[in-house]
Design an enzyme around this catalytic site. Sequence first.
Site, PDB file in Angstrom:
ATOM      1  CG  HIS A 155      -8.048   7.523   4.495  1.00  0.00           C
ATOM      2  ND1 HIS A 155      -7.286   6.695   3.696  1.00  0.00           N
ATOM      3  CD2 HIS A 155      -7.532   7.419   5.753  1.00  0.00           C
ATOM      4  CE1 HIS A 155      -6.361   6.105   4.437  1.00  0.00           C
ATOM      5  NE2 HIS A 155      -6.483   6.517   5.687  1.00  0.00           N
ATOM      6  CG  ASP A 204      -2.295  -0.546   0.981  1.00  0.00           C
ATOM      7  OD1 ASP A 204      -2.725  -0.578  -0.190  1.00  0.00           O
ATOM      8  OD2 ASP A 204      -2.954  -0.957   1.957  1.00  0.00           O
ATOM      9  CB  CYS A 236      -4.714   7.722  -2.191  1.00  0.00           C
ATOM     10  SG  CYS A 236      -6.414   7.696  -1.647  1.00  0.00           S
ATOM     11  NE  ARG A 269      -8.297   2.486   7.600  1.00  0.00           N
ATOM     12  CZ  ARG A 269      -7.639   2.231   6.465  1.00  0.00           C
ATOM     13  NH1 ARG A 269      -6.538   2.889   6.176  1.00  0.00           N
ATOM     14  NH2 ARG A 269      -8.083   1.313   5.625  1.00  0.00           N
TER      15      ARG A 269
HETATM   16  N1  ARG Z   1      -5.347   0.317   1.002  1.00  0.00           N
HETATM   17  C1  ARG Z   1      -5.054   1.578   1.594  1.00  0.00           C
HETATM   18  C2  ARG Z   1      -5.633   1.640   2.995  1.00  0.00           C
HETATM   19  O1  ARG Z   1      -6.693   1.103   3.204  1.00  0.00           O
HETATM   20  C3  ARG Z   1      -5.565   2.690   0.752  1.00  0.00           C
HETATM   21  C4  ARG Z   1      -5.193   4.043   1.229  1.00  0.00           C
HETATM   22  C5  ARG Z   1      -5.755   5.138   0.392  1.00  0.00           C
HETATM   23  N2  ARG Z   1      -5.205   6.381   0.727  1.00  0.00           N
HETATM   24  C6  ARG Z   1      -5.873   7.511   0.951  1.00  0.00           C
HETATM   25  N3  ARG Z   1      -5.210   8.599   1.154  1.00  0.00           N
HETATM   26  N4  ARG Z   1      -7.179   7.523   1.053  1.00  0.00           N
HETATM   27  O2  ARG Z   1      -5.056   2.198   3.891  1.00  0.00           O
END
Ligand code: ARG
Length: 289
Positions: free
Chosen positions: A188, A88, A282, A159
Amino acid sequence: MTELLTPATAPAATSLTTARIPRRARLRHFLMCRPDFFDVTYSINPWMNPAKPTSNALAVAQWEVLHNLLVSLGHHVQTIDPDPALPDMVFAANGATVVDDKVLVARFRHPERDGESAHYVDWFRAQGFAEVVQAAYPNEGEGDYLTTGRAILAGNGFRSDPRSQAEATELFGRPVVGLQLVDPRFYHLDTALAVLDQDEVMYYPAAFSQESRAVLRALFPDAVIATEADAVVFGLNAVSDGLNVILPEAATGLAAQLRERGFRTHGVDLTELLKAGGSAKCCTLELRH
Ligand code: ARG
């Protein structure tokens, strides 16, 4: 002499007053990470399905289009080396929040991404950034922390821990406004809201709690409001320099709304990266000097 009308200054077809805002691009400094080891090997958001095949070559090709577009628009783009153990890591926006040259390095919620933080600490120190601190509480960098002129907007609910907001306030000395995310598809803040210019944003209201929607309405009464159709193709995961907005090409309704306001839109295909739950924003971490 004939005056050349560029899309930025040409009167839009509709009579939206905002269409006459003169748009100006400000050159940015970005950090990106080439997806050489991109894969979906675990699932930490509803988009990730390890059973679904991914193509590494395609991810790299799509990422390169985004990278080259940013460079062609005049932005300064640096890259951080990917780590084969961290699939990632292409989502560089999550690595830190950088405001006024101060770096708040991420602390990831999930152990799968934990190893990324050390790479960012090392990278920023090696570049000579004087203030580099790692967040004490979960804080997924620009995935959840988006800087506007009047405040830093801080997403929480999935998160980043709300307690990480106090750390950001203290380090950056700017007001931090917490916003609660409620839809797991938009886990996010940068999947539900994008900063278009100093104090101009676009967002998908249903991704936020009632209280946070009221906060957003009060702070940004003229915001561009996205439909669910544009939000689910990650249309809000966009990068703007104040004039050019780079967003997933499938977000056609949103792109039309932005053009009405005088922005230039650049649709990109990042569908391979969307399999991990990420897109244009992202992949780009802005380094604010
Ligand atoms: N697979 C990653 C996660 O779940 C994707 C992150 C995407 N990044 C973002 N800035 N939204 O953490």
